[in-house]
Every structure is written in C-alpha cells, then in structure tokens.
Design an enzyme around this catalytic site. Structure first.
Site, PDB file in Angstrom:
ATOM      1  N   ASP A 312       0.855  -1.183   0.000  1.00 60.89           N
ATOM      2  CA  ASP A 312       0.000   0.000   0.000  1.00 60.89           C
ATOM      3  C   ASP A 312       0.895   1.240   0.000  1.00 60.89           C
ATOM      4  O   ASP A 312       2.108   1.146   0.084  1.00 60.89           O
ATOM      5  CB  ASP A 312      -0.975   0.002   1.178  1.00 60.89           C
ATOM      6  CG  ASP A 312      -0.290  -0.153   2.529  1.00 60.89           C
ATOM      7  OD1 ASP A 312       0.954  -0.224   2.560  1.00 60.89           O
ATOM      8  OD2 ASP A 312      -0.990  -0.199   3.538  1.00 60.89           O
ATOM      9  N   ASP A 577      -3.092  -3.111   6.887  1.00 56.36           N
ATOM     10  CA  ASP A 577      -3.150  -2.601   8.260  1.00 56.36           C
ATOM     11  C   ASP A 577      -4.537  -2.642   8.881  1.00 56.36           C
ATOM     12  O   ASP A 577      -4.678  -2.522  10.086  1.00 56.36           O
ATOM     13  CB  ASP A 577      -2.611  -1.160   8.313  1.00 56.36           C
ATOM     14  CG  ASP A 577      -3.372  -0.219   7.384  1.00 56.36           C
ATOM     15  OD1 ASP A 577      -4.375  -0.645   6.775  1.00 56.36           O
ATOM     16  OD2 ASP A 577      -2.953   0.946   7.274  1.00 56.36           O
ATOM     17  N   ASP A 581      -8.237  -6.011   5.875  1.00 58.49           N
ATOM     18  CA  ASP A 581      -7.039  -6.528   5.201  1.00 58.49           C
ATOM     19  C   ASP A 581      -6.682  -7.933   5.672  1.00 58.49           C
ATOM     20  O   ASP A 581      -5.875  -8.615   5.026  1.00 58.49           O
ATOM     21  CB  ASP A 581      -5.841  -5.610   5.451  1.00 58.49           C
ATOM     22  CG  ASP A 581      -5.970  -4.276   4.746  1.00 58.49           C
ATOM     23  OD1 ASP A 581      -6.659  -4.234   3.712  1.00 58.49           O
ATOM     24  OD2 ASP A 581      -5.401  -3.287   5.233  1.00 58.49           O
TER      25      ASP A 581
END
Length: 851
Positions: A312, A577, A581
């Site tokens: 990410d 995070d 996820d």
C-alpha cells in the site's frame, strides 16, 4: 467528561497488587525442561554408553573424559536452546496486542500486559480489547465476541450510565456497555474503563489461551527429521554390523561395542535439528533488528521465494506525515498552503468543516493534519459544542459525518472520497465536472484529495444513513505525504532481485500513478476498483500481466488480487493494516502487517510485522531471508561433507584389518569442533554478492537437494581419499599406532577446517573463503588452536587420547594436506560451476536452478 485516568503511581501500585495482564503461556520451556530434552538425544546416549564401556574396561580416565564431553554437550545445547527461547520470548512480547491508555491526562501506547484495573483504554476499529472493561464513551461501536460466545455477528455497544453497576455480566447481547478481553472492535470507537485483567477476566476464567508466536517451519522440520531418521537408521545398522564383525573376528566384545559406538557417533548428523532451530530463531532475531517482527518462522524461508510484493502507499511508501497543501472552493478559488503559513480567511470555513468531520482526538495522520491546519483556534468542543452523533466510514460509502450541537443549532460536517461526497451532495453535471477537474489537477501532482460538505439536521431524530441529509459541497482539501527517502532505492533493489513491486491503494488513480512513478515502480497499467469489479477471473489474470498500480481499491478487493496472483503461480507478499485486510494477509504467502498504524487483527493474520511501517524494511527482510536460507544450506552441506571422512576413518581400519584409530572419545572431541561451527559460524556468514541480483528461489526447492548432497559427498570423499592415502602410506612405513592416531587426528582437524572454508561461500574464490569477515569464525579458530596446543603440550592429554609424540614435520604435513584439500575443492567448485554454466544452469552448486 472523561477524567485524566490513573496516575503512573496508581498504575504501578495496581500492577504490583494484581500482576500483569496476561494468561499462563503454554509451550514455554524452562532450562530444566530443555536439559531433560537434551538427555534424550541419541548422541548423548552414545556418549554415556561409551563411558560405561570404558568403565568396564577399567579405563576410568577415558570414562570421565566422555562424561565431561557429555556434560559439555548438554551445557552447549542448553545454552543454545535457552538463547533461542529468550529470542522467541522477546518476539512473543513484541507480537502481543498493545493498548492505547489515558494516564495522567496523556495518551500512551503500552503493551497489553501492562494494562491495569482502572485504566482508561482508547478503542478504535480493528483493536483487540486488552482487558474486560466498561464503556464510558462510545461512537457507533460494535465488537466481535465470537472468541467467547461462538456468535460470529458483532454486537452493538453503548456507553454506560454514570450510576451503572460494575458487575460484569456474561458476554453476548446487544446494547450493553461491557467489553471483554480478547474480543475485537469491528466498527466505531470509544473509551472504556478496565474492570478486570489477566486471569480475572472472562477469558481468563474460562481458561482459554490466546494464539502465540509460531516457532516451527513445518516443511524444513519435516525434511530435516526425515534425513536424520534415514542417517540414524543407516548408522545404527552399520554400527550393529561393526559390533558383530569385530566381536566375531577379533574377539573382545567390549572393544566391539566401543567401535560400534564410534561408528554410530560418526554417522549420526545430530547437528541438523539444532542448526535448523538456531538458524530460524536467530534469523527472526536478525530480521527483528531491522524493524521486522517475524511471527511465523516459515516466513523466513518463504521470503527468499517472493516474486510479487504488493504494497500500500500511505505510511509504507510514504512517511505517513500528512500536511494540508492545497485548498479548493466550489467557486473555483484555490490556495496552495505552504508549511507554517496560515489559512486565508476565505478558506477557514473549509478547513474548520474538515476538522469537525474528524475525530476530536485524532490518531489518523490525515485528521491530525486537518486539525493542525486550524492553527491556534479554540478547541472544537469550545467553539461548536458537543459531538452528539457520528457516522463512520463504510465500505459502501467512503465518507464519514459528525453532528455537533452548540445548544442552539445542529451542524453536520462530512468528509470523504470526492466521488462519495459528490453523491451525497447530489451535484449537478456542471458542478460535478468542475470538482472532478480540480481533483484530477491535484491528483496528478501526487496529492491526496478529500471532499468536504456540510448539512443542517432538522431535529435530533438521527437518520440511519448519511444519505438522508441534504449536503452542500464546502470544497476540496489536498494533503501531501512525502515519499520515504529509502523507497526508490528499495524498489530498485526489488526489481534487480526479480521481485515485481505492485502498489495497491485507495487513492485516486492519478495520485497513485504519480507516487508510483516517483517511487520507481515499473511503468504499467493502472486498474481501479470499479474496473476490477467488472472483470471475471480470466480477464483479471490477463490484466495482471501489465498492471503495476491498483487504485481506488477497497480492502476486501485485496483478497481477490492476492488470489489472482497466486493462481498465476506467483509467490505473493502483501501489506495491510486494517480489519478488512486480514483475509488478504492470511491468504498471501507472506502477509505483512503494519506495527504502528496496523490493527491487532491485521497483525495476528500476518506472518511478519513492520515495526516502523517502512517499505525499506520489507526489502531488508527479503535480503536477510535469502541470506538465512543460504547460510542454512551452507551449514547443511558442511554437516554432510564432514561426516564422510569421520565415518570413513572409523570404518577403514575395520575393513582392512588395521588398528582402530578413533574411539568414542575422539569422535566426541571432533563434535566439539563441528557443533559450534554449524550453529555459530555459518549462521553469522555475510550475504553472497548476488543475493539481490539473482531471481527468487523456487518455492518447492528442497533444503536437501540432490545437487547439494552430491557436492557434499564429493567434498567429504575427496577429504577421505587424502586421509586414507596418508593412513596407508604411514602404515606401510611402519609408523607406530599411537603416533599414527595423532597424525590422523590432526590431519582430520585440518580437513575439517578446509571444509569450513570451502562451504563459507557459494562462489569459487579462495580469497573469499579465507578473508571474508566473520567474528564467530575467529573465535572458533582460536578455540581449535587452544585445544590443539593443549594436546601437543600436555602429556596427560596425549595419554588420555592415546596419542604418541608427533613431530613438527607431521604437523606441517597435516597443515599442507588441509591447504591442498582447500585448493582442490575450490578448483573443483570453479570447474563444476563452469560446467553447469555451459549447460545453461546458472545456480551455484548448493542450490537447484531457480524457477
């Protein structure tokens, strides 16, 4: 009004009286338990059996020496295993859930075990609740209590009334103010006061234990156990045969037993399991030193096979240090805000509205930036009254709203993704086009864009959804998050190592592409979440070949991306995070959670955790993972090689009717050299020169490849041939038995040293073999020198080992043969390497060709 929480003195007193907030841990091994495990090892049994045989022969000194070696073996193994336990214990402490508490009016992030009764804990979505508690403040909070109730549906929670009873009921049920240790906040936020900790909590009374750190790598353990089992079976059969033949042909059954024990000890590679345990534990420790917590040891071997790294953007590629840099009003006015400058009057209402749509005490970097842009304005509660209602961000609506009541009127402030806010405001086509153009202009500069809106609720009958209010667009806020300084270098290193870096973000496509270009991520297509949803699996598989950036991706879409990469045969590393996820982190071969901004549930699902959320740490972990696996193979190759000449010298005298050279006492002395070499020297070896320029290792490559075994047998066989030549020549020259034994022992030591140097590096460089720095090797060499000196200069040591006087010329011969063996094997390594290259196989001798 929330109070200031416990003082530090009160917290310390309650910790002293109640103890830490933890349950009894299963699986911890005390020093005594480790020692009892060592006593059951076959090698120790052989040492003790040899000591008994020496006692029967009346050789008390030999028996005592073997007992001393057995004690030394126990001590070394216990120290190594205790060190491993300490490392694992430290990793368990790091991987345990943490808690944000209010003490003395200050918010502190502490270990979950340090939470005490009476603490105020601050809870956000994704937090694992550290202790049983009662809510004093709640905003749309729901908790998953399935760990305690078995019900998978989260239950809603409310703040307790001031006069509420502190007796904690059983878990389960809607609309209660009680939270339970081990449950998970799935939505909303709140503040709760701790009522019970540790064994006094509900989960403590039930007697469940939480999942801890996994410490085994099943595939490696399985391979090692199998190879040790085969070697032990073969060694036992040969040893039994030796005992029978010796006893029948030469007589003297006690001597036959000693010969059988020597053969068994020489053929038993008991170092394999010790090396595996030490390497993986120390590997996790080394990776931890670069800011990466290894929760599953299997991840260490998998790191070297990773082919795709999905990362990410926010906080991983960037510094997660947001600042407001651009403002836009629906009138078309714009303002570029520089660091330290004040917001102009015409834009103050926009910034104020954005702050009102954020948490009062923000922890999210964007919200911290929005509050910071207000400057020295009065606190929100003073200027706008009380926060009376909050609508959280939802997967189906990327916007959040807060309603404020100052006693006279209600004010609703909202912020979120521009397309979500545009939908709430029901913009006309022209207004929507103007806003979209402004968003694109900011996004192309790598700026993250939030839209802000306001509404005026008619009454206090709060709507179930944000869609029920009539919003007016207040403007756009652009936030910049600088790229981490190490990212471009780390991405380049990944690309040279054959690892494809793919960015997955919730940002606008133009913003994502701009950041990806700055980071050095390979040029390629950008695929948005909407486009992803429209693709079937075969079409997605085709698009994956060219996509390097996924934008406007919802967390649950990450799972589909991971599964698609895996279906294409890639070994996937995925960062995440949030709560949503967790499935993708679990599905990836290597799930990487964020240590600072990550939720507890994400960390629990991941294989490794970045303590500083830094992308560069992932690349360092990949480098270390490759190094650890390389060094493990070097150690295994050395163990195979070194046992060939030891076993050969124990067998040759029996086969050719010569006097026995080595008994159990000599083999035990050699093991004192071999064990620390395997566990310490090879573990500390530096990186290979091509460690981050070669392609990833094939995931199904066995630890004990046939190529490695063949090369090891060749090394050991070459050493045995040289040693056998010396043995036969000196026997023919009539060298006395005791002197021959001493010569062969020291020549074998020289051969062992040569095998150490040969296996230190995959490359065929004699200079590297001799000069590569390794502090552990220096210590081992000094120890070998000290032992050699003691044997040479202490008559009592020579008597115990049945060594005759050895001439300096013979010692020189041993040294020359060791040097010759080193040169021959290095030359053989070079020749075999060139032969393999001509056949198109570029992998070194230790490794099979990459996939």
């Amino acid at each position: 009004m929330i109070d200031a929480g416990l003082t530090h003195a009160e917290a310390a007193a309650r910790m002293a009286s109640d103890g830490p907030n933890e349950l009894a841990r299963a699986g911890q091994r005390s020093v005594l338990r480790i020692a009892l495990g060592v006593v059951r090892e076959p090698m120790l049994a052989l040492l003790l059996l040899g000591g008994g045989a020496y006692l029967l022969l009346g050789s008390l000194s030999e028996a005592l020496i073997l007992l001393a070696f057995a004690t030394f073996s126990i001590a070394v193994t216990v120290i190594q295993e205790a060190r491993t336990e300490h490392v694992l214990e430290a990793l368990r402490d790091l991987s345990a859930p943490r808690a944000l508490v209010i003490r003395g009016g200050t918010r502190l992030r502490i270990a979950g075990r340090d939470v005490v009764r009476g603490d105020l804990i601050v809870l956000e979505q994704g937090d694992r609740i550290a202790a049983d508690a009662r809510l004093v403040e709640a905003h749309d909070l729901q908790a998953d209590e399935s760990l305690l109730t078995g019900e998978s549906v989260p239950v809603g929670k409310i703040a307790a009334a001031a006069s509420a009873n502190e007796t904690v009921p059983r878990p389960g049920g809607e609309g209660l103010p009680f939270l339970y240790s081990g449950s998970l906040v799935t939505r909303g936020s709140g503040i709760a006061r701790v009522l019970a900790t540790g064994p006094r909590s509900e989960i403590g009374r039930i007697g469940q234990s939480l999942a801890g750190l996994e410490t085994e790598a099943p595939r490696l353990r399985r391979e090692t156990t199998r190879i040790v089992g085969w070697c032990a079976l073969g060694g036992s059969a040969v040893a039994l045969l030796v005992v029978l033949l010796f006893g029948l042909l030469r007589g003297g059954w006690i001597e036959a037993v000693l010969a059988g024990i020597a053969i068994g000890m020489s053929m038993l590679p008991e170092e394999f399991p010790v090396v595996l345990t030490v390497f993986l534990a120390m590997g996790a420790w080394r990776i931890g030193k670069v800011g990466v917590l290894t929760r599953r040891a299997a991840a260490i071997e998998t790191l070297g096979s990773a082919t795709v790294l999905c990362t990410d953007k926010t906080g991983t590629l960037t510094e997660n240090r947001m600042s407001v840099t651009a403002l836009w009003l629906p009138s078309g006015e714009t303002f570029a805000l520089k660091p330290g400058s004040a917001v102009p009057d015409g834009f103050r209402a926009l910034v104020e509205t954005a702050a009102l749509a954020s948490a009062q005490a923000p922890s999210d970097p964007m919200e911290i930036a929005l509050h910071g842009a207000r400057g020295k304005e009065a606190p929100l509660a003073e200027a706008h009254g009380d926060l009376v209602q909050a609508y959280a961000l939802r997967p189906d609506l990327l916007a959040m709203s807060n309603i404020w009541d100052d006693g006279e009127e209600l004010q609703l402030s909202a912020k979120g993704a521009p397309e979500a806010i545009a939908g709430l405001c029901r913009l006309s086509d022209s207004d929507h086009a103007a806003m979209k153009a402004a968003v694109e202009a900011m996004a192309e500069r790598g700026i993250r864009v939030l839209a802000v809106a306001t509404a005026a609720p008619k009454d206090r009958n709060w709507a179930k959804s944000q869609h029920a209010y009539h919003y007016a667009l207040a403007g756009l806020v652009g936030l910049a998050d600088p790229l981490r300084a190490s990212v471009a270098t780390a991405v380049a290193e990944c690309r040279s190592a054959g690892i494809r870096v793919v960015m997955i973000t919730g940002d606008h496509a133009a913003t994502a592409r701009a950041i990806a270009t700055e980071a050095g991520i390979a040029a390629g297509d950008v695929l948005t979440g909407d486009e992803l949803a429209a693709l079937d699996d075969p079409a997605l598989a085709q698009r994956l070949k060219t996509v390097t950036v996924f934008a406007r991706i919802m967390p649950e879409q990450k799972l589909r991306i991971v599964q698609a990469f895996k279906a294409a045969g890639e070994i996937v590393t995925m960062t995440g995070d949030g709560v949503n996820d967790a499935p993708s982190l679990k599905a990836a071969h290597i799930g990487v959670a964020m240590g600072q901004r990550g939720t507890d549930v994400a960390r629990e699902a991941a294989a490794i955790v970045l303590m500083d959320d830094d992308f560069g740490a992932i690349v360092q972990a990949v480098r270390l993972g490759r190094r650890i696996y390389d060094n493990l193979r070097k150690a295994m190759a050395f163990i195979f090689a070194v046992h060939v000449p030891i076993a050969g010298l124990a067998l040759i005298p029996l086969l050719f009717g010569l006097p026995l050279l080595f008994g159990p006492i000599h083999i035990a002395l050699l093991e004192m050299v071999i064990d620390p070499v395997c566990a310490l020297v090879f573990e500390a070896e530096e990186d290979e020169a091509d460690i981050m320029t070669r392609p990833p290792r094939a995931p199904d490559e066995p630890l004990f490849s046939w190529r490695m075994i063949a090369w090891s047998v060749f090394q050991g066989g070459t050493a045995l041939a040289m040693l056998a030549a010396v043995l036969f020549v000196e026997t023919a020259n009539g060298m006395p038995e005791s002197e021959l034994r001493a010569l062969m022992f020291f020549t074998l030591i020289a051969a062992v040293l040569a095998l150490i140097f040969v296996n230190r590096s995959f490359s065929a460089s004699l200079g590297q073999a001799l000069l590569r720095p390794n502090p552990a090797l220096r210590i081992v060499l000094m120890a070998i020198g000290a032992i050699t000196g003691a044997i040479l200069f202490l008559p009592s040591a020579q008597t115990l080992l049945k060594f005759g006087a050895i001439a300096w010329g013979d010692m020189a011969l041993a040294g020359v043969l060791g040097a010759l063996l080193l040169a021959v094997l290095e030359a053989g390594k070079l020749a075999l390497g060139r032969f393999l290259q001509r056949r198109g196989q570029t992998a070194p001798l230790f490794r099979d060709a990459a996939a």
